[in-house]
Write an enzyme that holds these catalytic residues in place. Structure first.
Site, PDB file in Angstrom:
ATOM      1  N   HIS A   1     127.539   9.759  57.781  1.00 11.60           N
ATOM      2  CA  HIS A   1     127.217  10.278  59.114  1.00 11.60           C
ATOM      3  C   HIS A   1     128.506  10.807  59.734  1.00 11.60           C
ATOM      4  CE1 HIS A   1     125.983  10.476  63.263  1.00 11.60           C
ATOM      5  NE2 HIS A   1     124.757  10.096  62.967  1.00 11.60           N
TER       6      HIS A   1
ATOM      7  N   HIS B   1     126.365   5.791  55.842  1.00  9.14           N
ATOM      8  CA  HIS B   1     125.278   5.556  56.792  1.00  9.14           C
ATOM      9  C   HIS B   1     123.937   5.255  56.148  1.00  9.14           C
ATOM     10  CE1 HIS B   1     123.270   5.824  60.607  1.00  9.14           C
ATOM     11  NE2 HIS B   1     122.516   6.842  60.235  1.00  9.14           N
TER      12      HIS B   1
ATOM     13  N   LEU C   1     128.716   3.518  64.694  1.00 10.19           N
ATOM     14  CA  LEU C   1     128.071   4.817  64.860  1.00 10.19           C
ATOM     15  C   LEU C   1     128.013   5.301  66.304  1.00 10.19           C
ATOM     16  CD1 LEU C   1     126.557   6.810  62.940  1.00 10.19           C
ATOM     17  CD2 LEU C   1     124.478   6.000  64.043  1.00 10.19           C
TER      18      LEU C   1
ATOM     19  N   GLN D   1     124.431   9.081  52.328  1.00  8.61           N
ATOM     20  CA  GLN D   1     124.764   9.923  53.485  1.00  8.61           C
ATOM     21  C   GLN D   1     125.957   9.376  54.257  1.00  8.61           C
ATOM     22  OE1 GLN D   1     122.104  10.293  57.265  1.00  8.61           O
ATOM     23  NE2 GLN D   1     122.057  12.245  56.215  1.00  8.61           N
TER      24      GLN D   1
ATOM     25  N   GLU E   1     124.008  10.977  66.569  1.00 13.23           N
ATOM     26  CA  GLU E   1     123.916  12.435  66.615  1.00 13.23           C
ATOM     27  C   GLU E   1     123.272  12.893  67.929  1.00 13.23           C
ATOM     28  OE1 GLU E   1     123.013  14.208  62.648  1.00 13.23           O
ATOM     29  OE2 GLU E   1     121.235  14.896  63.709  1.00 13.23           O
TER      30      GLU E   1
ATOM     31  N   PHE F   1     118.168  17.454  67.405  1.00 13.25           N
ATOM     32  CA  PHE F   1     118.874  16.642  66.415  1.00 13.25           C
ATOM     33  C   PHE F   1     119.242  17.544  65.246  1.00 13.25           C
ATOM     34  CE2 PHE F   1     119.864  12.229  65.572  1.00 13.25           C
ATOM     35  CZ  PHE F   1     119.692  11.660  66.810  1.00 13.25           C
TER      36      PHE F   1
ATOM     37  N   ARG G   1     123.756  16.642  58.392  1.00 14.44           N
ATOM     38  CA  ARG G   1     124.914  15.739  58.377  1.00 14.44           C
ATOM     39  C   ARG G   1     125.874  15.992  57.233  1.00 14.44           C
ATOM     40  NH1 ARG G   1     121.497  10.383  60.158  1.00 14.44           N
ATOM     41  NH2 ARG G   1     121.356  11.051  62.326  1.00 14.44           N
TER      42      ARG G   1
HETATM   43  C1  LIG Z   1     123.704   2.345  63.508  1.00 11.53           C
HETATM   44  C2  LIG Z   1     122.494   3.051  62.952  1.00 11.53           C
HETATM   45  C3  LIG Z   1     121.811   3.988  63.717  1.00 11.53           C
HETATM   46  C4  LIG Z   1     120.688   4.641  63.205  1.00 11.53           C
HETATM   47  N1  LIG Z   1     120.030   5.538  63.992  1.00 11.53           N
HETATM   48  C5  LIG Z   1     118.906   6.136  63.515  1.00 11.53           C
HETATM   49  C6  LIG Z   1     118.144   7.007  64.329  1.00 11.53           C
HETATM   50  O1  LIG Z   1     118.434   7.226  65.494  1.00 11.53           O
HETATM   51  N2  LIG Z   1     117.049   7.598  63.799  1.00 11.53           N
HETATM   52  C7  LIG Z   1     116.659   7.362  62.515  1.00 11.53           C
HETATM   53  O2  LIG Z   1     115.650   7.919  62.097  1.00 11.53           O
HETATM   54  N3  LIG Z   1     117.358   6.515  61.725  1.00 11.53           N
HETATM   55  C8  LIG Z   1     118.462   5.893  62.195  1.00 11.53           C
HETATM   56  N4  LIG Z   1     119.148   5.031  61.391  1.00 11.53           N
HETATM   57  C9  LIG Z   1     118.612   4.677  60.073  1.00 11.53           C
HETATM   58  C10 LIG Z   1     117.441   3.716  60.246  1.00 11.53           C
HETATM   59  O3  LIG Z   1     117.670   2.893  61.353  1.00 11.53           O
HETATM   60  C11 LIG Z   1     117.256   2.820  59.030  1.00 11.53           C
HETATM   61  O4  LIG Z   1     117.257   3.575  57.852  1.00 11.53           O
HETATM   62  C12 LIG Z   1     115.925   2.081  59.142  1.00 11.53           C
HETATM   63  O5  LIG Z   1     115.822   1.438  60.391  1.00 11.53           O
HETATM   64  C13 LIG Z   1     115.751   1.090  58.017  1.00 11.53           C
HETATM   65  O6  LIG Z   1     114.615   0.304  58.270  1.00 11.53           O
HETATM   66  P1  LIG Z   1     114.090  -0.715  57.201  1.00 11.53           P
HETATM   67  O7  LIG Z   1     112.894  -1.376  57.802  1.00 11.53           O
HETATM   68  O8  LIG Z   1     113.940  -0.044  55.908  1.00 11.53           O
HETATM   69  O9  LIG Z   1     115.274  -1.764  57.028  1.00 11.53           O
HETATM   70  P2  LIG Z   1     116.042  -2.749  58.085  1.00 11.53           P
HETATM   71  O10 LIG Z   1     115.684  -2.467  59.490  1.00 11.53           O
HETATM   72  O11 LIG Z   1     117.468  -2.707  57.694  1.00 11.53           O
HETATM   73  O12 LIG Z   1     115.435  -4.140  57.720  1.00 11.53           O
HETATM   74  C14 LIG Z   1     115.677  -4.784  56.492  1.00 11.53           C
HETATM   75  C15 LIG Z   1     114.974  -6.125  56.517  1.00 11.53           C
HETATM   76  O13 LIG Z   1     115.028  -6.691  55.224  1.00 11.53           O
HETATM   77  C16 LIG Z   1     115.372  -8.038  55.300  1.00 11.53           C
HETATM   78  N5  LIG Z   1     116.017  -8.396  54.038  1.00 11.53           N
HETATM   79  C17 LIG Z   1     117.008  -7.753  53.374  1.00 11.53           C
HETATM   80  N6  LIG Z   1     117.313  -8.395  52.251  1.00 11.53           N
HETATM   81  C18 LIG Z   1     116.492  -9.469  52.179  1.00 11.53           C
HETATM   82  C19 LIG Z   1     116.323 -10.528  51.259  1.00 11.53           C
HETATM   83  N7  LIG Z   1     117.069 -10.626  50.152  1.00 11.53           N
HETATM   84  N8  LIG Z   1     115.386 -11.472  51.524  1.00 11.53           N
HETATM   85  C20 LIG Z   1     114.633 -11.413  52.655  1.00 11.53           C
HETATM   86  N9  LIG Z   1     114.759 -10.433  53.560  1.00 11.53           N
HETATM   87  C21 LIG Z   1     115.676  -9.477  53.316  1.00 11.53           C
HETATM   88  C22 LIG Z   1     116.255  -8.164  56.516  1.00 11.53           C
HETATM   89  O14 LIG Z   1     116.189  -9.463  57.043  1.00 11.53           O
HETATM   90  C23 LIG Z   1     115.594  -7.142  57.461  1.00 11.53           C
HETATM   91  O15 LIG Z   1     114.558  -7.771  58.186  1.00 11.53           O
HETATM   92  C24 LIG Z   1     120.267   4.360  61.894  1.00 11.53           C
HETATM   93  C25 LIG Z   1     120.940   3.421  61.124  1.00 11.53           C
HETATM   94  C26 LIG Z   1     122.060   2.787  61.630  1.00 11.53           C
HETATM   95  C27 LIG Z   1     122.786   1.818  60.745  1.00 11.53           C
END
Ligand SMILES: Cc1cc2nc3c(=O)[nH]c(=O)nc-3n(C[C@H](O)[C@H](O)[C@H](O)COP(=O)(O)OP(=O)(O)OC[C@H]3O[C@@H](n4cnc5c(N)ncnc54)[C@H](O)[C@@H]3O)c2cc1C
Length: 579
Positions: free
Chosen positions: A242, A353, A252, A240, A255, A116, A286
């Site tokens: 991507h 991203h 997306l 960032q 990568e 990666f 990136r």
């Molecule tokens: C298409 C894509 C591909 C990716 N691929 C990779 C990868 O291969 N490897 C990697 O390391 N990273 C990757 N990333 C980045 C990574 O997936 C995210 O940064 C990470 O999953 C974020 O996790 P999180 O738990 O912080 O938030 P999220 O998974 O976004 O969860 C947010 C949560 O908060 C809740 N929420 C939000 N606002 C409120 C509110 N006001 N009230 C109540 N609940 C709320 C939502 O319901 C949700 O459950 C990718 C991102 C994207 C978009």
């Protein structure tokens, strides 16, 4: 209005929230509030992998991983935090394996690993295979696995509950976390959750931009709520882009495609990354690749009728290999662009991203109220937080890692706090401000439309605060945002109902986006240098003398106020960043 009482309330059911819930839920009474059904969280869209120096297929160790993270982050990373993450990565992956996550395997049955961007052996010598993965559905598998575990351990979920405010109570002159206010989508009812500890795990804010890989719901709610309550946001100017979003759409293509051997080419068929990053080429970090692509287009070597994208070439890879390792993303190219990746290169261009910035925390996920004071009872983990392990640019696969390492730490710390701290009273009339805000929007019969203001916001951010920035473009963005914020005061929605009123919530979310966009732009104007994901055409070099510091943004009556915080340096002094 209903009230509830839990030791710990976790806001968000993505990877960070559920990893926290798993720890907290087994120790104290815990509720998870989530605006989405848990398995619809954006973590489920993550494709490429989660890194850890397991050394299953090549020599590797956590120290090289730390170095890559620091250098990838252009030396804005707090190095003590990066060390924690790289060390704990190994157990974080093994924990998921024990929970049943179906990782891809080597012929010997070990967890397989792939290359990666920015991950190297021996401090930059060559790309290393560090990313653990489940085809191109790693995030999906993580989310499903964690959800199953939460159900198994009886974690209580409040699904489709939108948290709209965070409550504090002063005890002996010190602010303590008291709970949150939530809106129940199905009924329109307001709920107040009293809690000793609150964990924000609300994810990113990609919807500030028009071209983005992020889901519609990533509106930065947690960041904006904290900011409105007087807490700082750290390093928000670093966003960032991507490299490989599907051209024109932003969806997306992981990568992982380049990790498996895909190559970027310009209109002359040239593998242009050889010029920009002679060692790592297409697998440079990136920020480097995204700028190189944008530059190729600027210099007239873009492809297509408008010469506005470059090509991702997978045609030299075996179809069977593509099907085994990259099934979903190649299907995206077929579905959304009508391109067959076996035989045709895929049009791609950078897409917004990941938010490197967010709520500042310690390595135990405690939220900071300024440069050093922890706010008792408040925790944040995942993309909403800024630990800061990603500095000015996050390496691919370090976020799925971050959410597991710091999600776990947040759950442990919040549960420990709730076990030892006494209850504090809720503030009087805790939901009044939230109700007034919602009723204000609902009652307005005629006014500005949410979709129009959101589109104008996203367009100015794409045009003026994207891969390339300058004083002039940022000034334009700021004045556009301020005008939009004034118009937002007069926002109206057509749906006046109580049940499933997503119109109303999108209006509230737009308010969050406007606040965050302003913070991004104000921080970017002040940072007169180029570092990681932040590139200023008028200040093209990194300036460690004046700008090797974190930005801390506060909300005031007169707009955004900036303060600064030193970067924690342990092992690695800033060096020139070549790849
Ligand atoms: C298409 C894509 C591909 C990716 N691929 C990779 C990868 O291969 N490897 C990697 O390391 N990273 C990757 N990333 C980045 C990574 O997936 C995210 O940064 C990470 O999953 C974020 O996790 P999180 O738990 O912080 O938030 P999220 O998974 O976004 O969860 C947010 C949560 O908060 C809740 N929420 C939000 N606002 C409120 C509110 N006001 N009230 C109540 N609940 C709320 C939502 O319901 C949700 O459950 C990718 C991102 C994207 C978009």
């Amino acid at each position: 209005m209903q009230t509830h009482k839990y030791d710990v309330v976790i806001v968000g059911a993505g990877g960070a929230g559920m990893r926290a819930a798993l720890e907290s839920g087994q120790r104290v009474r815990t509720a998870v509030l989530t605006k989405l059904y848990p398995t619809r969280s954006h973590t489920g869209a993550a494709q490429g992998g989660m890194c850890a120096a397991l050394a299953n297929v090549e020599e590797d160790n956590w120290e090289w991983h730390t170095f890559d993270t620091v250098k990838g982050g252009d030396f804005l990373v707090d190095q003590d935090a990066a060390e924690v993450m790289a060390k704990e990565a190994i157990d974080a992956v093994l924990d998921l394996e024990k929970m049943g996550l179906p990782f891809n395997r080597t012929p010997d049955g070990l967890i397989d690993q792939r290359r990666f961007g920015g991950h190297t052996r021996k401090h930059g010598e060559a790309a290393v295979r560090r990313s653990c993965y489940a085809a191109d559905r790693t995030g999906h598998m993580i989310l499903q696995t964690l959800y199953q575990q939460c159900i198994k351990h009886g974690v209580e979920f409040y699904n489709e509950f939108y948290v709209l405010d965070l409550l504090f109570t002063e005890v002996d002159g010190v602010r303590r976390t008291a709970g949150v206010v939530a809106y129940e989508l199905a009924t329109g009812e307001i709920h107040v959750f009293q809690a000793k500890a609150v964990v924000f795990a609300t994810g990113g804010a990609g919807k500030v931009y028009k071209t983005t890989s992020n889901a519609h719901t990533l509106t930065g709610d947690g960041m904006a709520i904290a900011f409105r309550r007087g807490l700082p946001l750290e390093d928000m100017e670093f966003f960032q882009f991507h490299p490989t979003g599907l051209a024109g759409l932003g969806i997306l293509l992981s990568e992982a495609a380049r990790g498996e051997g895909a190559i970027l080419r310009n209109s002359e068929g040239e593998r242009f990354m050889e010029r920009y990053a002679p060692t790592l080429k297409d697998l440079a970090p990136r920020d480097v690749v995204a700028r190189a692509m944008a530059n190729e287009v600027r210099e007239g070597r873009g492809c297509g009728p408008d010469k506005d994208y470059v090509l991702l070439d997978l045609t030299h890879l075996e179809p069977a290999h593509i099907d085994a390792k990259l099934p979903d993303i190649t299907e995206f190219a077929r579905t959304y662009l009508g391109v067959e990746p076996y035989t045709e290169p895929v049009p791609v261009f950078p897409t917004a991203h990941y938010a490197m910035g967010g709520m500042p925390t310690t390595v135990d996920a405690e939220v900071l109220a300024d440069n050093s004071q922890v706010l008792p009872g408040l925790y944040a983990a995942g993309e909403v937080a800024c630990v800061s392990v990603h500095g000015a640019n996050r390496l691919g696969t370090n976020s799925l890692l971050d959410i597991n390492v710091f999600g776990r730490r947040a759950g442990l710390a919040a549960a420990a706090f709730a076990s030892r701290a006494p209850w504090v009273e809720l503030p009087s009339s805790p939901a009044d401000e939230t109700v007034a805000q919602l009723e204000g929007i609902r009652d307005r019969s005629d006014g500005e439309r949410v979709a129009v203001i959101r589109r104008e916001l996203q367009e100015t951010m794409d045009a003026n605060a994207q891969v390339f920035r300058s004083e002039a473009t940022l000034k334009q963005a700021l004045s556009d945002i301020q005008a939009l914020k004034a118009r937002y005061q007069n926002i109206a929605v057509q749906d006046k109902g109580r049940r499933f009123n997503t119109d109303l919530l999108e209006a509230v979310e737009l308010g969050f986006l406007l606040d965050l966009a302003e913070v991004i732009v104000v921080g970017a104007m002040e940072r007169k240098e180029s570092r990681g994901g932040h590139f200023r055409e008028d200040y093209q070099n990194r300036d460690d003398v004046n700008y090797m510091r974190h930005t801390m943004a506060y909300r005031t009556g007169e707009g955004v106020r900036l303060d600064f915080k030193p970067v924690v340096v342990t092992r690695y002094q800033p060096m020139e960043r070549t790849f």
